[in-house]
Scaffold this motif. Structure first.
Motif, PDB file in Angstrom:
ATOM      1  N   GLU A 199       0.824  -1.211   0.000  1.00  0.00           N
ATOM      2  CA  GLU A 199       0.000   0.000   0.000  1.00  0.00           C
ATOM      3  C   GLU A 199       0.855   1.257   0.000  1.00  0.00           C
ATOM      4  O   GLU A 199       0.546   2.233  -0.688  1.00  0.00           O
ATOM      5  CB  GLU A 199      -0.949  -0.001   1.209  1.00  0.00           C
ATOM      6  CG  GLU A 199      -2.043  -1.051   1.133  1.00  0.00           C
ATOM      7  CD  GLU A 199      -2.958  -0.864  -0.064  1.00  0.00           C
ATOM      8  OE1 GLU A 199      -3.177   0.310  -0.468  1.00  0.00           O
ATOM      9  OE2 GLU A 199      -3.455  -1.870  -0.586  1.00  0.00           O
ATOM     10  N   ASN A 200       1.923   1.241   0.782  1.00  0.00           N
ATOM     11  CA  ASN A 200       2.819   2.403   0.798  1.00  0.00           C
ATOM     12  C   ASN A 200       3.458   2.615  -0.569  1.00  0.00           C
ATOM     13  O   ASN A 200       3.573   3.747  -1.044  1.00  0.00           O
ATOM     14  CB  ASN A 200       3.910   2.223   1.859  1.00  0.00           C
ATOM     15  CG  ASN A 200       3.376   2.310   3.262  1.00  0.00           C
ATOM     16  OD1 ASN A 200       2.313   2.872   3.514  1.00  0.00           O
ATOM     17  ND2 ASN A 200       4.104   1.729   4.205  1.00  0.00           N
ATOM     18  N   TRP A 201       3.898   1.520  -1.187  1.00  0.00           N
ATOM     19  CA  TRP A 201       4.545   1.644  -2.491  1.00  0.00           C
ATOM     20  C   TRP A 201       3.569   2.126  -3.557  1.00  0.00           C
ATOM     21  O   TRP A 201       3.942   2.901  -4.454  1.00  0.00           O
ATOM     22  CB  TRP A 201       5.172   0.318  -2.906  1.00  0.00           C
ATOM     23  CG  TRP A 201       5.958   0.459  -4.179  1.00  0.00           C
ATOM     24  CD1 TRP A 201       5.727  -0.150  -5.373  1.00  0.00           C
ATOM     25  CD2 TRP A 201       7.106   1.287  -4.381  1.00  0.00           C
ATOM     26  NE1 TRP A 201       6.647   0.247  -6.309  1.00  0.00           N
ATOM     27  CE2 TRP A 201       7.512   1.127  -5.724  1.00  0.00           C
ATOM     28  CE3 TRP A 201       7.828   2.154  -3.550  1.00  0.00           C
ATOM     29  CZ2 TRP A 201       8.608   1.810  -6.258  1.00  0.00           C
ATOM     30  CZ3 TRP A 201       8.916   2.823  -4.079  1.00  0.00           C
ATOM     31  CH2 TRP A 201       9.299   2.659  -5.416  1.00  0.00           C
ATOM     32  N   LYS A 202       2.333   1.698  -3.453  1.00  0.00           N
ATOM     33  CA  LYS A 202       1.315   2.180  -4.385  1.00  0.00           C
ATOM     34  C   LYS A 202       1.142   3.690  -4.237  1.00  0.00           C
ATOM     35  O   LYS A 202       1.016   4.419  -5.237  1.00  0.00           O
ATOM     36  CB  LYS A 202      -0.016   1.459  -4.132  1.00  0.00           C
ATOM     37  CG  LYS A 202      -1.109   1.812  -5.137  1.00  0.00           C
ATOM     38  CD  LYS A 202      -2.278   0.845  -5.046  1.00  0.00           C
ATOM     39  CE  LYS A 202      -3.006   0.976  -3.706  1.00  0.00           C
ATOM     40  NZ  LYS A 202      -4.250   0.168  -3.671  1.00  0.00           N
ATOM     41  N   ALA A 203       1.180   4.178  -2.988  1.00  0.00           N
ATOM     42  CA  ALA A 203       1.050   5.614  -2.738  1.00  0.00           C
ATOM     43  C   ALA A 203       2.266   6.376  -3.261  1.00  0.00           C
ATOM     44  O   ALA A 203       2.131   7.446  -3.871  1.00  0.00           O
ATOM     45  CB  ALA A 203       0.867   5.871  -1.240  1.00  0.00           C
ATOM     46  N   VAL A 204       3.464   5.831  -3.017  1.00  0.00           N
ATOM     47  CA  VAL A 204       4.688   6.474  -3.510  1.00  0.00           C
ATOM     48  C   VAL A 204       4.659   6.542  -5.033  1.00  0.00           C
ATOM     49  O   VAL A 204       4.993   7.575  -5.630  1.00  0.00           O
ATOM     50  CB  VAL A 204       5.938   5.707  -3.031  1.00  0.00           C
ATOM     51  CG1 VAL A 204       7.196   6.222  -3.740  1.00  0.00           C
ATOM     52  CG2 VAL A 204       6.110   5.831  -1.522  1.00  0.00           C
ATOM     53  N   SER A 205       4.265   5.457  -5.677  1.00  0.00           N
ATOM     54  CA  SER A 205       4.225   5.403  -7.140  1.00  0.00           C
ATOM     55  C   SER A 205       3.214   6.399  -7.691  1.00  0.00           C
ATOM     56  O   SER A 205       3.463   7.072  -8.708  1.00  0.00           O
ATOM     57  CB  SER A 205       3.869   3.988  -7.604  1.00  0.00           C
ATOM     58  OG  SER A 205       4.844   3.063  -7.179  1.00  0.00           O
ATOM     59  N   LYS A 206       2.061   6.502  -7.043  1.00  0.00           N
ATOM     60  CA  LYS A 206       1.039   7.447  -7.484  1.00  0.00           C
ATOM     61  C   LYS A 206       1.572   8.880  -7.398  1.00  0.00           C
ATOM     62  O   LYS A 206       1.404   9.681  -8.331  1.00  0.00           O
ATOM     63  CB  LYS A 206      -0.216   7.318  -6.618  1.00  0.00           C
ATOM     64  CG  LYS A 206      -1.337   8.279  -7.023  1.00  0.00           C
ATOM     65  CD  LYS A 206      -2.450   8.315  -5.989  1.00  0.00           C
ATOM     66  CE  LYS A 206      -3.178   7.002  -5.889  1.00  0.00           C
ATOM     67  NZ  LYS A 206      -4.332   7.082  -4.971  1.00  0.00           N
TER      68      LYS A 206
END
Length: 250
Positions: A199-206
Motif C-alpha cells: 500500500e505504501n509503495w502504491k502511494a509512492v508510485s502514485k
C-alpha cells in the motif's frame, strides 16, 4: 531554520535524452518517497502534520547549460523536499535533553512524543533513497532486499545528503558508536519495510507519477496530501490539513 531532504548524485550520461528521462523518473520516486513518508509514516504514528513542499530545478533538455549541470559534483541538489522535519533543532545530547524533560512529572508523554518524532525524521530521510532504489530494481526486474540494498548502497541512489543528515541525528542521539549503529540498523529496517509495503509503495508510485506528469517547479504539501489521500487519480480527500495546523518540535 529550514531543513531539506535532498536528492543528489553524480551521473554519467552517454545518451543525454534517454538518461534525462530516466533520471527525472528516479528523482520523482526519490522525492515522492520522502514526501509520502512525511505524511503517511508520521500519520501512522499519530504525529502532528508538518509543513513541507517539493522543489525542483528546471532541467531544460535543449539547454547546453543544463547538460553541464548534469555532470557537476555530487553535492549539487536538483530536487529537494523543503521542510518536513518534526525536530527543528537537534539537541547536543539527546540523553541530557530527555533527562531534563523527564525531571518534570507532567512531561512523560512529551518525552515519548519527542523520541517518536526524532526516529520518524530519520526513517523519513532514509525512505527517499530507498524508494529510488526500489523503483530502479523494479524497472530492471531485479530483487529488492536488505542484502542488495543496504545503507552503504544508498549513496548510489541520490542519498548522500540524506545519509549525512541521518548521521547528524545519530550524533545527537548518542556519542557511543555502537548505540548509533544499533539505532541506525533498527530504523533502516523500519524504512525498508515502509517502502516494501504494498500500500505504501502504491502511494509512492502514485505521487511519483503525479510529480512527473505535473512538470512543476514546486509542489505544495496540500497537493501531495490530496494525491496520497485520493482513492484514484481523480478523487481527492475532502479534508486537507491547513498550514495553521502544522506542528514542529523545538
Amino acid at each position: 531554520m529550514v531543513f531539506d531532504m535532498k536528492r543528489n548524485k553524480i551521473i554519467d550520461v552517454p545518451s543525454f535524452d534517454n538518461k534525462l528521462t530516466e533520471h527525472k523518473q528516479c528523482v520523482a520516486f526519490h522525492e515522492a518517497g520522502h514526501a509520502a513518508a512525511i505524511y503517511l509514516n508520521n500519520k501512522a504514528q499519530n504525529l502532528p502534520p508538518v509543513f513541507f513542499q517539493i522543489l525542483f530545478k528546471d532541467i531544460d533538455e535543449d539547454s547546453e547549460g543544463s547538460k553541464n549541470v548534469y555532470h557537476i559534483a555530487h553535492d549539487d541538489c536538483i530536487a529537494r523536499v523543503e521542510g518536513g522535519r518534526l525536530i527543528q533543532s537537534l539537541p547536543y545530547s539527546m540523553d541530557d535533553f530527555l533527562d531534563k524533560l523527564a525531571g518534570h512529572d507532567d512531561m512523560a508523554q512529551a518525552v515519548k512524543d519527542y523520541v517518536t518524532a526524532f526516529e520518524a525524521d530519520i526513517v523519513n530521510l532514509l525512505i527517499g533513497p530507498l524508494a529510488e532504489a526500489k523503483y530502479i530494481a523494479d524497472a530492471d526486474n531485479e530483487l529488492f532486499n536488505h542484502r542488495l540494498v543496504n545503507l552503504n548502497a544508498l549513496k548510489n541512489y541520490g542519498g548522500r545528503s540524506d545519509i549525512a543528515s541521518v548521521y547528524e541525528y545519530l550524533q545527537s542521539y548518542s556519542p557511543n558508536k555502537q548505540r548509533q549503529d544499533e539505532k541506525l540498523d533498527e530504523l533502516f529496517n523500519v524504512a525498508f519495510d515502509f517502502v516494501n509495503n504494498y500500500e505504501n509503495w502504491k502511494a509512492v508510485s502514485k505521487l511519483a507519477n503525479y510529480i512527473i506528469d505535473s512538470n512543476k517547479d514546486t509542489i505544495s504539501c496540500e497537493e501531495v496530501i490530496a494525491v496520497l489521500e485520493s482513492t484514484n487519480a481523480n478523487e481527492f480527500a475532502e479534508e486537507i490539513p491547513q498550514p495553521d495546523r502544522y506542528v514542529k518540535y523545538a
